[in-house]
Design an enzyme around this catalytic site. Structure first.
Site, PDB file in Angstrom:
ATOM      1  N   GLY A 223      17.162  15.371  -1.783  1.00 52.82           N
ATOM      2  CA  GLY A 223      18.473  14.723  -1.686  1.00 52.82           C
ATOM      3  C   GLY A 223      19.089  14.521  -3.050  1.00 52.82           C
ATOM      4  O   GLY A 223      18.631  15.101  -4.034  1.00 52.82           O
ATOM      5  N   ASN A 224      20.139  13.731  -3.095  1.00 53.54           N
ATOM      6  CA  ASN A 224      20.776  13.433  -4.385  1.00 53.54           C
ATOM      7  C   ASN A 224      21.301  12.008  -4.364  1.00 53.54           C
ATOM      8  O   ASN A 224      21.199  11.307  -3.370  1.00 53.54           O
ATOM      9  CB  ASN A 224      21.876  14.458  -4.687  1.00 53.54           C
ATOM     10  CG  ASN A 224      22.973  14.426  -3.649  1.00 53.54           C
ATOM     11  OD1 ASN A 224      23.676  13.445  -3.510  1.00 53.54           O
ATOM     12  ND2 ASN A 224      23.088  15.517  -2.882  1.00 53.54           N
ATOM     13  N   ARG A 225      21.869  11.587  -5.505  1.00 48.78           N
ATOM     14  CA  ARG A 225      22.215  10.180  -5.694  1.00 48.78           C
ATOM     15  C   ARG A 225      23.588   9.782  -5.159  1.00 48.78           C
ATOM     16  O   ARG A 225      24.016   8.663  -5.388  1.00 48.78           O
ATOM     17  CB  ARG A 225      22.228   9.866  -7.188  1.00 48.78           C
ATOM     18  CG  ARG A 225      20.894   9.876  -7.866  1.00 48.78           C
ATOM     19  CD  ARG A 225      21.129   9.668  -9.349  1.00 48.78           C
ATOM     20  NE  ARG A 225      19.907   9.747 -10.122  1.00 48.78           N
ATOM     21  CZ  ARG A 225      19.111   8.706 -10.344  1.00 48.78           C
ATOM     22  NH1 ARG A 225      19.412   7.533  -9.847  1.00 48.78           N
ATOM     23  NH2 ARG A 225      18.012   8.851 -11.056  1.00 48.78           N
ATOM     24  N   SER A 226      24.300  10.666  -4.507  1.00 53.70           N
ATOM     25  CA  SER A 226      25.664  10.329  -4.101  1.00 53.70           C
ATOM     26  C   SER A 226      25.682   9.159  -3.110  1.00 53.70           C
ATOM     27  O   SER A 226      24.935   9.147  -2.131  1.00 53.70           O
ATOM     28  CB  SER A 226      26.339  11.545  -3.460  1.00 53.70           C
ATOM     29  OG  SER A 226      27.623  11.163  -3.035  1.00 53.70           O
TER      30      SER A 226
END
Ligand code: CTP
Length: 426
Positions: A223-226
């Site tokens: 995933g990512n930090r958005s």
């Protein structure tokens, strides 16, 4: 009802005075939620006059509205006649906000009836008017109600689409009054724009938000930090400017913006399907989108294989390598198709050489506008503020200084409206 800036400032509050809000309450069970909206408005310094319909008082009584607003409450035109309230209240308002707007109230407003204090107020108001309908799905979807909503929108009112979910009784579907906190955001933003025309009225906008997750096994993902904050700010500001909004949200833990149709997705593949469908307008009655804004952080890669059961530690053998494959680039696909007048807006997350990388990305992905912002562990992600440069395919460059994400969102919509092809009606 069509707002006129000069008239609104003449008739409404003096500069620096508390903004005057008329809170019209219809006879729906959701009236109880409007007490919370009223509390938020008064506590944030608004001067609120509650004007319920007579039947609304069956759900929430006069003492509650009077105590929460600190003002007398009347439903008819025959009280305090010497003050001519049936004219004055509407004339001096900066905003009229009607919630819940029942099917009956929408019909009376659309037809210009003036049979009680609230409908008189709607006819005399020259400030922005917002309706937040709430009713059973059948009543909302009935062609009569939809025609009345279209009439009100065509005259300049903002009609905040109801949320979907549990209704009174056992049924679920579209018809719920959105969260009072989100309705308050609509009121705040419409007031902040003053008498400025709702320049996205009649437009359908698609916004993607959040960060995709690419499943590795039943418990793990890449995933990512958005956080989704920027995409949600775009959706909220678009609603306040009169647009119909489809928000394709990937893994966002934020409340649904009032008036936006939220489509929840998890992976890049799911986001692609939902964005392309919403852009074509095939999944709703909204018609092809006028603009698609890809604010989501879409994973470029996903695991080549999904392990159906949890990947186990391998004693002594060390971790197994994870093979990745490339995800479709949704923005590039939107930019590459013939999209006849549909604007495509991208975001670029860059850590270095912002402008140079941004210009290249804008050309490579074929977008009309590209919002370039600098990212890093403590910049942008999860923060309420943002700074960016918005590059245009026409060579333009607009710098947006660090400020709230909704200010950047409004700048994006300003640049979009300046580029949208003219279109008749709504
Ligand atoms: N985007 C997309 N589909 C992808 C990857 C990105 O639609 N598979 C969109 C994002 O929503 C954003 C824009 O492309 O609007 C730019 O994303 P960014 O991560 O900055 O660009 P990349 O294409 O991933 O390029 P790079 O990572 O090489 O900078």
């Amino acid at each position: 009802m069509t707002p006129g800036p000069a008239r609104a400032s003449e008739a409404g509050s003096e500069p620096n005075a508390a903004p005057r809000v008329v809170l019209g309450v219809g006879a729906g069970i959701a009236a109880y939620k409007v007490c919370e909206l009223l509390r938020r408005l008064t506590e944030s310094g608004h001067d609120v006059r509650v004007v319920p319909t007579a039947d609304a008082l069956r759900f929430v009584g006069e003492p509650t509205w009077a105590a929460l607003s600190g003002k007398p409450v009347a439903t008819g035109v025959w009280d305090a006649v010497s003050q001519v309230p049936h004219v004055r209240i509407g004339q001096t308002a900066d905003l009229v906000f009607v919630a819940p707007a029942t099917a009956d109230l929408l019909a009376r407003a659309a037809h210009g009836l003036a049979d009680d204090l609230l409908t008189n107020t709607l006819l005399t108001a020259r400030c922005p008017v917002v309706f937040a309908p709430a009713m059973h799905t059948e009543m909302w979807e009935h062609p009569a109600t939809q025609a009345n909503v279209a009439t009100l929108r065509a005259r300049g009112a903002i009609v905040v689409d109801p949320a979907s979910g549990r209704l009174t009784g056992r049924d679920t579907g579209p018809g719920r009054l959105p969260d009072p906190a989100e309705l308050f955001e609509v009121a705040r933003r419409v007031l902040a724009r003053g008498g400025v025309a709702r320049d996205l009225a009649g437009r359908h906008v698609v916004v993607s938000a959040g960060g995709t997750r690419e499943a590795l096994d039943p418990v793990r993902f890449l995933g990512n930090r958005s956080s989704g904050l920027q995409g949600y700010a775009l959706a909220r500001t678009a609603v306040a400017r009169g647009a119909r909004v489809t928000l394709v949200a990937a893994n966002v833990a934020l409340p649904d913006p009032a008036g936006a149709r939220v489509v929840a997705v998890e992976s890049a593949e799911q986001m692609r399907g939902a964005v392309l469908e919403a852009a074509s307008g095939k999944d709703s009655g909204d018609g092809p989108a006028d603009v698609v804004v890809m604010a989501a952080a879409v994973a470029d890669f996903r695991p080549a294989a999904y392990a159906g059961s949890k990947i186990k530690k391998r004693d002594g053998a060390g971790p197994a390598p994870i093979a990745l494959v490339q995800n479709p680039d949704i923005l590039a696909e939107l930019g590459a198709r013939p999209h006849g007048g549909q604007l495509v807006v991208g975001f670029a997350a860059e850590t270095d050489d912002l402008l140079e990388n941004g210009r290249r990305k804008l050309a490579r992905k074929g977008c009309d506008l590209l919002v370039v912002n600098q990212v890093g562990a403590d910049l942008t992600f999860g923060r309420p503020d943002n700074a960016a440069v918005v590059l245009g395919a026409d060579g333009s460059s607009t710098e947006v200084p660090r400020g709230p994400k909704e200010a950047l969102a409004d700048t994006v919509w300003d640049l979009v409206t300046a580029r949208l092809p003219e279109r008749g009606g709504s």
